[in-house]
Design a protein around this motif. Structure first.
Motif, PDB file in Angstrom:
ATOM      1  N   PRO A   2       0.868  -1.274  -0.057  1.00 39.30           N
ATOM      2  CA  PRO A   2       0.282   0.082   0.090  1.00 39.30           C
ATOM      3  C   PRO A   2       0.873   1.143   0.208  1.00 39.30           C
ATOM      4  CG  PRO A   2       0.073  -0.786   2.269  1.00 39.30           C
ATOM      5  CD  PRO A   2       0.907  -2.052   1.303  1.00 39.30           C
ATOM      6  N   THR A   3       0.290   2.312  -0.661  1.00 39.72           N
ATOM      7  CA  THR A   3       0.964   3.559  -0.383  1.00 39.72           C
ATOM      8  C   THR A   3       0.341   4.440   0.801  1.00 39.72           C
ATOM      9  OG1 THR A   3       1.048   3.604  -3.055  1.00 39.72           O
ATOM     10  CG2 THR A   3       1.711   5.453  -1.901  1.00 39.72           C
ATOM     11  N   TYR A   4       0.989   5.031   1.414  1.00 36.75           N
ATOM     12  CA  TYR A   4       0.501   5.667   2.642  1.00 36.75           C
ATOM     13  C   TYR A   4       1.064   7.205   2.407  1.00 36.75           C
ATOM     14  CZ  TYR A   4       0.026   1.355   5.103  1.00 36.75           C
ATOM     15  OH  TYR A   4      -0.217   0.122   5.503  1.00 36.75           O
ATOM     16  N   GLU A   5      -0.194   7.978   2.393  1.00 34.33           N
ATOM     17  CA  GLU A   5       0.164   9.564   2.553  1.00 34.33           C
ATOM     18  C   GLU A   5       0.245  10.130   3.982  1.00 34.33           C
ATOM     19  OE1 GLU A   5      -2.572  11.951   0.077  1.00 34.33           O
ATOM     20  OE2 GLU A   5      -3.116  10.003  -1.032  1.00 34.33           O
ATOM     21  N   TYR A   6       1.267  11.028   3.838  1.00 35.80           N
ATOM     22  CA  TYR A   6       1.564  11.596   5.143  1.00 35.80           C
ATOM     23  C   TYR A   6       1.510  13.249   4.945  1.00 35.80           C
ATOM     24  CZ  TYR A   6       3.469   7.204   6.851  1.00 35.80           C
ATOM     25  OH  TYR A   6       3.712   5.646   7.300  1.00 35.80           O
ATOM     26  N   GLU A   7       1.148  13.600   6.085  1.00 36.57           N
ATOM     27  CA  GLU A   7       1.342  15.235   6.239  1.00 36.57           C
ATOM     28  C   GLU A   7       1.917  15.847   7.444  1.00 36.57           C
ATOM     29  OE1 GLU A   7      -2.734  16.983   5.677  1.00 36.57           O
ATOM     30  OE2 GLU A   7      -1.662  19.028   5.687  1.00 36.57           O
ATOM     31  N   CYS A   8       3.012  16.737   7.293  1.00 38.88           N
ATOM     32  CA  CYS A   8       3.534  17.158   8.450  1.00 38.88           C
ATOM     33  C   CYS A   8       2.690  18.386   8.765  1.00 38.88           C
ATOM     34  CB  CYS A   8       4.869  17.771   7.948  1.00 38.88           C
ATOM     35  SG  CYS A   8       5.562  18.653   9.384  1.00 38.88           S
ATOM     36  N   SER A   9       2.401  18.294  10.075  1.00 42.87           N
ATOM     37  CA  SER A   9       1.570  19.286  10.590  1.00 42.87           C
ATOM     38  C   SER A   9       2.221  20.605  11.280  1.00 42.87           C
ATOM     39  CB  SER A   9       0.691  18.870  11.911  1.00 42.87           C
ATOM     40  OG  SER A   9       1.667  18.150  12.976  1.00 42.87           O
ATOM     41  N   ALA A  10       3.609  20.630  11.170  1.00 46.96           N
ATOM     42  CA  ALA A  10       4.333  21.545  11.590  1.00 46.96           C
ATOM     43  C   ALA A  10       4.558  22.576  10.062  1.00 46.96           C
ATOM     44  CB  ALA A  10       5.763  21.209  11.884  1.00 46.96           C
ATOM     45  N   CYS A  11       4.821  22.025   8.998  1.00 47.72           N
ATOM     46  CA  CYS A  11       5.261  22.694   7.864  1.00 47.72           C
ATOM     47  C   CYS A  11       4.043  22.421   6.662  1.00 47.72           C
ATOM     48  CB  CYS A  11       6.698  22.722   7.280  1.00 47.72           C
ATOM     49  SG  CYS A  11       6.773  20.890   6.585  1.00 47.72           S
ATOM     50  N   GLY A  12       3.242  21.519   6.854  1.00 48.53           N
ATOM     51  CA  GLY A  12       2.337  21.191   5.733  1.00 48.53           C
ATOM     52  C   GLY A  12       2.858  20.404   4.459  1.00 48.53           C
ATOM     53  N   HIS A  13       4.158  19.811   4.672  1.00 51.59           N
ATOM     54  CA  HIS A  13       4.588  19.168   3.710  1.00 51.59           C
ATOM     55  C   HIS A  13       3.750  17.826   3.436  1.00 51.59           C
ATOM     56  CE1 HIS A  13       7.465  17.519   0.894  1.00 51.59           C
ATOM     57  NE2 HIS A  13       7.758  16.451   1.729  1.00 51.59           N
ATOM     58  N   GLN A  14       3.325  17.489   2.227  1.00 47.86           N
ATOM     59  CA  GLN A  14       2.849  16.263   2.057  1.00 47.86           C
ATOM     60  C   GLN A  14       3.624  15.395   1.243  1.00 47.86           C
ATOM     61  OE1 GLN A  14      -1.126  16.880   0.403  1.00 47.86           O
ATOM     62  NE2 GLN A  14      -1.857  18.214   2.185  1.00 47.86           N
ATOM     63  N   PHE A  15       3.746  14.045   1.427  1.00 51.76           N
ATOM     64  CA  PHE A  15       4.408  12.925   0.558  1.00 51.76           C
ATOM     65  C   PHE A  15       3.904  11.681   0.811  1.00 51.76           C
ATOM     66  CE2 PHE A  15       6.535  10.901   4.299  1.00 51.76           C
ATOM     67  CZ  PHE A  15       6.512  11.990   5.112  1.00 51.76           C
ATOM     68  N   GLU A  16       4.049  10.851  -0.210  1.00 59.40           N
ATOM     69  CA  GLU A  16       3.560   9.348  -0.354  1.00 59.40           C
ATOM     70  C   GLU A  16       4.875   8.507  -0.006  1.00 59.40           C
ATOM     71  OE1 GLU A  16       1.696   8.927  -3.812  1.00 59.40           O
ATOM     72  OE2 GLU A  16       0.004  10.162  -3.447  1.00 59.40           O
ATOM     73  N   LYS A  17       4.602   7.422   0.630  1.00 59.45           N
ATOM     74  CA  LYS A  17       5.611   6.392   0.979  1.00 59.45           C
ATOM     75  C   LYS A  17       4.956   5.031   0.696  1.00 59.45           C
ATOM     76  CE  LYS A  17       9.775   5.925   2.865  1.00 59.45           C
ATOM     77  NZ  LYS A  17      11.064   6.273   2.213  1.00 59.45           N
ATOM     78  N   PHE A  18       5.626   4.322  -0.044  1.00 58.41           N
ATOM     79  CA  PHE A  18       5.382   3.025   0.096  1.00 58.41           C
ATOM     80  C   PHE A  18       5.910   2.207   1.221  1.00 58.41           C
ATOM     81  CE2 PHE A  18       5.383   3.702  -4.636  1.00 58.41           C
ATOM     82  CZ  PHE A  18       4.231   3.181  -5.080  1.00 58.41           C
ATOM     83  N   GLN A  19       4.845   1.407   1.830  1.00 60.75           N
ATOM     84  CA  GLN A  19       5.283   0.702   2.861  1.00 60.75           C
ATOM     85  C   GLN A  19       4.621  -0.787   3.071  1.00 60.75           C
ATOM     86  OE1 GLN A  19       4.689   3.998   6.034  1.00 60.75           O
ATOM     87  NE2 GLN A  19       6.872   3.283   6.554  1.00 60.75           N
TER      88      GLN A  19
END
Ligand code: ZN
Length: 91
Positions: A2-19
Motif C-alpha cells: 500500500p501507498t501511505y500518504e503523510y502530512e506534516c502538521s508543522a510545515c504542511g509538507h505532504q508526501f507518499e511512501k510505499f510501506q
C-alpha cells in the motif's frame, strides 16, 4: 504494497511512501525534520476501502430485499388447510 500518504502538521509538507504493513509509520518530516508527520486517511487505500464498502452495501441490501420477499411469500402462503381454529379462512 500500500501507498501511505503523510502530512506534516508543522510545515504542511505532504508526501507518499510505499510501506509494508510491518513498517513503522513515519514520524519525521523530510522537509523540516520535525516529528510532526501524521498518516492521512484519504488516498489510494481510502478509495479502495470506499469501493469495497459500496459493494458490501449493495450486496447487503440485495440480500435484505431477497429475504424480505421470501418472508412475505411465506406469510401469505396458507399454513393450514382450514383445520385450525385460528385460520381466518374457516370463519
Ligand atoms: Zn514538516
Amino acid at each position: 504494497m500500500p501507498t501511505y500518504e503523510y502530512e506534516c502538521s508543522a510545515c504542511g509538507h505532504q508526501f507518499e511512501k510505499f510501506q509494508t504493513m510491518n513498517d513503522q509509520p513515519i514520524r519525521k518530516c523530510p522537509a523540516c525534520g520535525k516529528k510532526k508527520v501524521q498518516r492521512m486517511i484519504s488516498g489510494g487505500a481510502g478509495v479502495l476501502f470506499k469501493g469495497s464498502g459500496f459493494y458490501q452495501t449493495d450486496y447487503r441490501s440485495q440480500g435484505y430485499k431477497e429475504s424480505a420477499k421470501k418472508d412475505k411469500s411465506q406469510a401469505s402462503a396458507p399454513t393450514c388447510s382450514g383445520a385450525c381454529n385460528s385460520c381466518p379462512a374457516k370463519s
